[in-house]
Design a protein around this motif. Sequence first.
Motif, mmCIF file in Angstrom:
data_model
loop_
_atom_site.group_PDB
_atom_site.id
_atom_site.type_symbol
_atom_site.label_atom_id
_atom_site.label_comp_id
_atom_site.label_asym_id
_atom_site.label_seq_id
_atom_site.Cartn_x
_atom_site.Cartn_y
_atom_site.Cartn_z
ATOM 1 N N ILE A 282 0.833 -1.208 0.000
ATOM 2 C CA ILE A 282 0.000 0.000 0.000
ATOM 3 C C ILE A 282 0.869 1.260 0.000
ATOM 4 O O ILE A 282 0.647 2.192 -0.777
ATOM 5 N N VAL A 283 1.849 1.289 0.889
ATOM 6 C CA VAL A 283 2.705 2.473 0.984
ATOM 7 C C VAL A 283 3.461 2.700 -0.326
ATOM 8 O O VAL A 283 3.646 3.842 -0.761
ATOM 9 N N GLN A 284 3.854 1.607 -0.988
ATOM 10 C CA GLN A 284 4.624 1.738 -2.223
ATOM 11 C C GLN A 284 3.755 2.042 -3.433
ATOM 12 O O GLN A 284 4.112 2.887 -4.277
ATOM 13 N N HIS A 285 2.593 1.363 -3.522
ATOM 14 C CA HIS A 285 1.793 1.452 -4.741
ATOM 15 C C HIS A 285 0.539 2.312 -4.607
ATOM 16 O O HIS A 285 0.018 2.786 -5.632
ATOM 17 N N ARG A 286 0.044 2.517 -3.396
ATOM 18 C CA ARG A 286 -1.167 3.323 -3.216
ATOM 19 C C ARG A 286 -0.973 4.363 -2.111
ATOM 20 O O ARG A 286 -1.783 4.471 -1.183
ATOM 21 N N PRO A 287 0.088 5.153 -2.167
ATOM 22 C CA PRO A 287 0.337 6.123 -1.082
ATOM 23 C C PRO A 287 -0.754 7.168 -0.954
ATOM 24 O O PRO A 287 -0.908 7.784 0.118
ATOM 25 N N GLU A 288 -1.530 7.394 -2.017
ATOM 26 C CA GLU A 288 -2.597 8.391 -1.936
ATOM 27 C C GLU A 288 -3.675 8.004 -0.923
ATOM 28 O O GLU A 288 -4.421 8.859 -0.424
ATOM 29 N N LEU A 289 -3.760 6.718 -0.597
ATOM 30 C CA LEU A 289 -4.749 6.269 0.383
ATOM 31 C C LEU A 289 -4.417 6.767 1.787
ATOM 32 O O LEU A 289 -5.291 6.804 2.655
ATOM 33 N N LEU A 290 -3.175 7.147 2.013
ATOM 34 C CA LEU A 290 -2.765 7.614 3.336
ATOM 35 C C LEU A 290 -3.011 9.098 3.512
ATOM 36 O O LEU A 290 -2.971 9.602 4.644
ATOM 37 N N GLY A 291 -3.267 9.809 2.410
ATOM 38 C CA GLY A 291 -3.461 11.240 2.498
ATOM 39 C C GLY A 291 -2.248 11.894 3.139
ATOM 40 O O GLY A 291 -1.101 11.524 2.900
ATOM 41 N N ASN A 292 -2.503 12.837 3.999
ATOM 42 C CA ASN A 292 -1.434 13.476 4.771
ATOM 43 C C ASN A 292 -1.597 13.129 6.244
ATOM 44 O O ASN A 292 -1.521 13.993 7.121
ATOM 45 N N ALA A 293 -1.856 11.838 6.513
ATOM 46 C CA ALA A 293 -2.159 11.391 7.877
ATOM 47 C C ALA A 293 -1.061 11.799 8.853
ATOM 48 O O ALA A 293 0.133 11.755 8.542
#
Length: 567
Positions: A282-293
């Motif tokens: 997730i962190v590598q391929h979908r970082p947008e899911l984390l927003g600016n948490a």
Amino acid sequence: MDIENPCRTTDASAMLGKHRSRGSNRPPESPLSTCFSSNTTAGQSTAHGQETDEQIRKSRARRGVNKSVRPEAAPDEDLLARERGKRRGMLLRGMTRPSLPILTRCFARVALVVAASLLGGDACLAADLDWRRLGSETTEVLADVIRIDTQNPPGGETAAANALARKLEAEGIRAEVFESSPGRGSLHARLPGSGGAPPVILLAHLDVVPADPRGWRFPPFSGALEHGYVYGRGALDAKGVAVVELMALVALKRSGQPINRDVILLATADEETGGKAGAGWIVQHRPELLGNAEYLLTEGDHIHLAQGGRKVVQVAVAEKTPCWVKLIARGEGGHGSTPPAQTAVTRLIRALDKLRRYRTGVRLVRPVEEYFAALAPLEREPLRSKLAHLSEALEDPAFFAEFTRNPRQNALIRNTMTPTVLEGSPKTNVIPEDASAQLDCRLLPGERPAEFLALLREVIADETIRVETLLSFPASSSDSTSGLMAAIRKLAATDLGGAPVIPSVIPGFTDSHYFRDHGVASYGFVPFVLSEDDEKTVHGINERVSVENLRDGVRRLVALLRALPTR
């Protein structure tokens, strides 16, 4: 079981709750109620000293009533529910009218004015949630998810992620399930907040370690319920955590009052074998899911139940780091009846014996020293003084022997090497050309994996044995004085009788490091109260979690999220 007052997490709890009997759903009686006992309408005449409509309007404006109180409810309706329902367009989920008192119009007006003035309009919202019902729902969802076999390997987490997604969708919370590879599914959901602060992430994993049914009280994937406990692999590690986090989102959604930041739920694959196909992906391929948490909460530590029933809140701010390795020995193969002088198996055994007899050096890193110093005030003398000055105390051979007799304490002051997997011949009468062993090595913060591997080769002293790295990443930590830690301290003060909050270092590891590397301050804390017997079931037989912990875990997590700083 009594349900604790859900308003305890607000500053006004003492004032609003002190007249309430334990276990009662009735609102506190107000000495002001008699002031509004008459039902005067706006159209009444001004005879005999009665106010005109204009005087009433001006009087209300001066008191701020028009800004605080909406039109009155009919006597047979619950005013607070109606008012919040108007803002949401629906009646609050989880409320059962028969269990709620009917507020008179006079009391409702006072209640709203007092709540608005004390809480800035954010009335005691947790009182609207039926925690007993939420606890029952949490239990049911967990039992269903435990019944989905997600032993890793191979994982197969997609089915569990889909089950959680269906629950969220039924509550009107959009959820997404995506796969890093076929069957390796993770879930993402985001509950919008008011937007005043960066998001907070709730993280748990859906894969579990293998479970041999022999020795279990119930089959490990039965989700059985007995004597107030849910049994099954993953009950604590970590499907129970995932379901409590999910139900916290449900509770916030039903309350109709979002917190000032978005809440992101991640239920991931593959944590038990390093997380590369889950959180790492997730962190590598979908970082947008984390927003600016800003913050992340996950497994790691919890509320410890010490002797005498004392509670101690421990929050993991740092972890040892894994350095999993594989030793591969080679030799001449053949028939077991005519063995050569050395075989792959005998070379491997000799290497393992050298590692068994080797003792890694003791090193007291600062986070560990601070952890035991924080525990010191909870102990009696002479242990109190020794923990407060652990570096000096460990120089005493007698204390050192006693301290390291505890496996967890021993693991916090040295690197460890544990053989876990052995592979050789598939048949008794065949000498294999290759034999291997896997070692679960854990390194203290600050250790360099390359230097540790060099040490292993030096101790083994056999060039025929190859050392391969299976899993390794740098250690990381988070600030023990952050706003999230302050929120946990507030929770401990209001919900746990002032229990001490201790920043801890854990000998295990979680997926936190992926998010710390991404700039998210990550903490290991699950709001469960666990005894030593409960803890021992993790990765063991008869893993279980109490229904009380599931119910109170959701309630505490909601309170914690509401206690996060506004910025």
